[in-house]
Write an enzyme that holds these catalytic residues in place. Structure first.
Site, PDB file in Angstrom:
ATOM      1  N   TYR A 221      39.290  34.256  37.449  1.00 37.14           N
ATOM      2  CA  TYR A 221      39.347  33.274  36.363  1.00 37.14           C
ATOM      3  C   TYR A 221      38.985  31.909  36.940  1.00 37.14           C
ATOM      4  O   TYR A 221      39.582  31.464  37.924  1.00 37.14           O
ATOM      5  CB  TYR A 221      40.729  33.206  35.702  1.00 37.14           C
ATOM      6  CG  TYR A 221      40.763  32.131  34.645  1.00 37.14           C
ATOM      7  CD1 TYR A 221      40.195  32.357  33.395  1.00 37.14           C
ATOM      8  CD2 TYR A 221      41.296  30.873  34.914  1.00 37.14           C
ATOM      9  CE1 TYR A 221      40.165  31.348  32.439  1.00 37.14           C
ATOM     10  CE2 TYR A 221      41.264  29.861  33.957  1.00 37.14           C
ATOM     11  CZ  TYR A 221      40.702  30.107  32.725  1.00 37.14           C
ATOM     12  OH  TYR A 221      40.661  29.111  31.786  1.00 37.14           O
TER      13      TYR A 221
ATOM     14  N   ASP B  26      37.893  28.628  44.829  1.00 41.15           N
ATOM     15  CA  ASP B  26      38.596  28.037  43.693  1.00 41.15           C
ATOM     16  C   ASP B  26      40.094  28.033  44.014  1.00 41.15           C
ATOM     17  O   ASP B  26      40.770  29.042  43.868  1.00 41.15           O
ATOM     18  CB  ASP B  26      38.288  28.854  42.430  1.00 41.15           C
ATOM     19  CG  ASP B  26      39.004  28.311  41.196  1.00 41.15           C
ATOM     20  OD1 ASP B  26      39.898  27.455  41.353  1.00 41.15           O
ATOM     21  OD2 ASP B  26      38.673  28.753  40.084  1.00 41.15           O
TER      22      ASP B  26
ATOM     23  N   LYS C  83      45.186  21.550  38.778  1.00 41.03           N
ATOM     24  CA  LYS C  83      46.534  21.956  38.401  1.00 41.03           C
ATOM     25  C   LYS C  83      47.665  21.166  39.064  1.00 41.03           C
ATOM     26  O   LYS C  83      48.081  20.163  38.531  1.00 41.03           O
ATOM     27  CB  LYS C  83      46.682  23.462  38.581  1.00 41.03           C
ATOM     28  CG  LYS C  83      45.869  24.220  37.533  1.00 41.03           C
ATOM     29  CD  LYS C  83      46.378  25.607  37.256  1.00 41.03           C
ATOM     30  CE  LYS C  83      45.875  26.131  35.938  1.00 41.03           C
ATOM     31  NZ  LYS C  83      44.751  27.044  36.016  1.00 41.03           N
TER      32      LYS C  83
ATOM     33  N   TYR D 186      44.016  29.370  23.203  1.00 41.45           N
ATOM     34  CA  TYR D 186      43.888  30.797  22.892  1.00 41.45           C
ATOM     35  C   TYR D 186      44.731  31.187  21.687  1.00 41.45           C
ATOM     36  O   TYR D 186      45.489  32.158  21.733  1.00 41.45           O
ATOM     37  CB  TYR D 186      44.280  31.645  24.112  1.00 41.45           C
ATOM     38  CG  TYR D 186      43.417  31.337  25.306  1.00 41.45           C
ATOM     39  CD1 TYR D 186      42.124  31.831  25.368  1.00 41.45           C
ATOM     40  CD2 TYR D 186      43.879  30.531  26.334  1.00 41.45           C
ATOM     41  CE1 TYR D 186      41.308  31.530  26.450  1.00 41.45           C
ATOM     42  CE2 TYR D 186      43.067  30.223  27.413  1.00 41.45           C
ATOM     43  CZ  TYR D 186      41.784  30.724  27.464  1.00 41.45           C
ATOM     44  OH  TYR D 186      40.992  30.429  28.525  1.00 41.45           O
TER      45      TYR D 186
HETATM   46  C1  LIG Z   1      43.417  26.966  35.502  1.00 40.21           C
HETATM   47  C2  LIG Z   1      42.321  27.364  36.399  1.00 40.21           C
HETATM   48  C3  LIG Z   1      41.020  26.832  36.225  1.00 40.21           C
HETATM   49  C4  LIG Z   1      40.670  25.883  35.103  1.00 40.21           C
HETATM   50  O1  LIG Z   1      41.395  24.705  35.152  1.00 40.21           O
HETATM   51  P1  LIG Z   1      41.566  23.795  33.818  1.00 40.21           P
HETATM   52  O2  LIG Z   1      42.266  22.578  34.307  1.00 40.21           O
HETATM   53  O3  LIG Z   1      42.383  24.626  32.874  1.00 40.21           O
HETATM   54  O4  LIG Z   1      40.206  23.531  33.297  1.00 40.21           O
HETATM   55  C5  LIG Z   1      40.054  27.223  37.127  1.00 40.21           C
HETATM   56  N1  LIG Z   1      40.324  28.086  38.124  1.00 40.21           N
HETATM   57  C6  LIG Z   1      41.559  28.604  38.317  1.00 40.21           C
HETATM   58  C7  LIG Z   1      41.794  29.525  39.466  1.00 40.21           C
HETATM   59  C8  LIG Z   1      42.584  28.274  37.460  1.00 40.21           C
HETATM   60  O5  LIG Z   1      43.796  28.819  37.631  1.00 40.21           O
END
Ligand SMILES: *Cc1c(COP(=O)(O)O)cnc(C)c1O
Length: 433
Positions: A148, A249, A278, A21
């Site tokens: 997100y 997610d 993550k 970004y």
């Molecule tokens: C960071 C994140 C993603 C994307 O993960 P990347 O490893 O950056 O592609 C997807 N969903 C959530 C909730 C996130 O915090």
């Protein structure tokens, strides 16, 4: 000498590298020499306490011997082999471990390299499942605002349509359905009117919807918002009623960050598909996984073409799997729950004074996540160097100044982080007119 070396690296970077970004020439930019425990050592010799865990990932801090050794040992044996038609101990052991940790019924694991890809896989699974069970008209997704899910196109299409990149890429994105952001905060009661619009959308469009996609309890990069577990329970019940899959997610929430092992655990909800990433490797390697229920797995396999149409080149990378196994073992052996709880208590107490500042709209803490929301966006040119001067690494975005430190952070170090947040907002953020 060290300062010059750091400046030289920044200049070389600004000629060739591109940052997240950021405009092609990223500024301000700081060179890091090494990282140990909760500290990043900058090239100019300064040390900063890491308040970001490298974007939720480094839950144990840096340089954990068990993780470093696991990677070293695995590198000596086999750094990578293709996962097509081949398997190996680190991948199998990791899939077994994830199934054991996940809510019951999520018993099949598809490994991938990053969170965004794990979400692409989750979405593709939902769409392919709909086709496999003879419901190809179910090709849309329903989500909530403020989410997100990553930067790839499928994931981007379910990110918040305002703070996400929908305006820029409108013509290239599928059009999904958006319910309002869950308005009931974590400690508030979730009442019928909070779920009303979501309920109307899912019932009205049930025959078009393959899945509901959302972040359980904690919305991360879309707004750092914590919502009531009852909202998630209501979503699960509505998914059941309308026979729509629930995709959770857990890429930010997974592995203890919110105070429970998974975000879904706050509500006792079992999703049909769940993505993690993550913190999976403790921040040492890039790795993600999508967990799938028996029902989705069996349904997909019974339909045409009977195989799941996805397969990343570096799927199941042994180095990353070995790192993940070591990290999960460290987590198992650590009192993470009481640590995260203690961090929550300290964050709530030490960020509370920010509430009195005229720049501040809201202060909230859940698990090892502390958020100060401002009325106006921060000026990164001013705020980023100010945090480094304070001896901490905090990376705000927009109106959000937040921290999610490594779980093992000591009290005094966390006080340094919270003190810096309050001072930098007080001194360097604009007071609304
Ligand atoms: C960071 C994140 C993603 C994307 O993960 P990347 O490893 O950056 O592609 C997807 N969903 C959530 C909730 C996130 O915090």
């Amino acid at each position: 000498m060290a300062a010059e070396r750091g400046q030289d690296l920044v200049s070389r970077d600004q000629r060739v590298a591109w940052h997240p970004y950021a405009s092609p020439e990223c500024s301000p930019l700081f060179a890091v020499e090494s990282a140990q425990g909760v500290r990043l050592r900058l090239a100019d010799g300064r040390e900063v306490v890491d308040g970001m865990s490298s974007w939720w990932a480094a839950i144990h801090g840096y340089g954990q011997p068990a993780i470093v050794e696991a990677i070293r040992e695995q590198a000596g044996r086999m750094a990578h082999v293709m996962f097509g038609g081949l398997t190996h101990e680190p991948a199998v052991a990791l899939c077994e471990k994830l199934v054991a940790l996940a809510p019951p019924g999520l018993s099949r694991v598809f490994l991938s390299d990053s969170g965004s890809v794990a979400m692409e896989i989750a979405i593709k699974l939902a769409l392919q499942y709909a086709r496999a069970i003879g419901r190809p008209e179910r090709s849309r997704l329903l989500t909530v605002r403020g989410g997100y899910h990553g930067d790839t196109f499928g994931a981007m299409a379910v990110c918040d349509p305002v703070t996400g990149m929908h305006g820029l890429f409108r013509d290239a994105l599928p059009e999904h359905l958006f319910a309002p952001r869950p308005a009931c905060a974590y400690h508030e009661a979730c009442e019928a009117h909070h779920v009303e619009e979501f309920a109307r959308l899912i019932r009205e469009h049930r025959d078009e919807i393959a899945a509901v996609v959302l972040e359980p309890i904690v919305q991360g990069a879309g707004g750092m918002w914590f919502y009531a577990p009852d909202y998630l329970r209501a979503v699960r019940a509505l998914c059941d009623e309308c026979e729509v899959l629930l995709v959770a997610d857990e890429i930010a929430t997974g592995f203890g960050r919110s105070g429970e092992f998974f975000g879904c655990d706050h509500a006792g909800v079992v999703p049909d598909v769940m993505s993690v990433g993550k913190a999976l490797t403790g921040g040492a390697m890039s790795l993600a996984a999508t967990l799938v229920s028996d029902q989705v797995c069996a349904g997909l396999a019974a339909g045409e073409p009977g195989v799941f149409m996805h397969g990343p080149t570096f799927m199941g990378n042994p180095l990353a799997c070995a790192a993940a196994l070591a990290s999960l073992q460290l987590l198992d052996e650590s009192p993470w729950r009481s640590r995260v709880h203690a961090i929550e208590t300290q964050l709530a107490a030490e960020l509370a004074p920010c509430r009195e500042l005229p720049q501040v709209a809201d202060v909230r803490a859940l698990g090892a996540i502390g958020v100060v929301e401002l009325h106006e966006p921060v000026d990164m040119q001013v705020v980023q160097p100010a945090f480094v001067e304070e001896g901490v690494w905090i990376r705000p975005f927009g109106t959000l100044v937040y921290t999610m430190p490594p779980y093992g952070i000591e009290r005094a170090d966390l006080s340094l982080v919270t003190g810096a947040i309050c001072r930098v907002i007080d001194r360097h953020c604009r007071v609304p007119a």
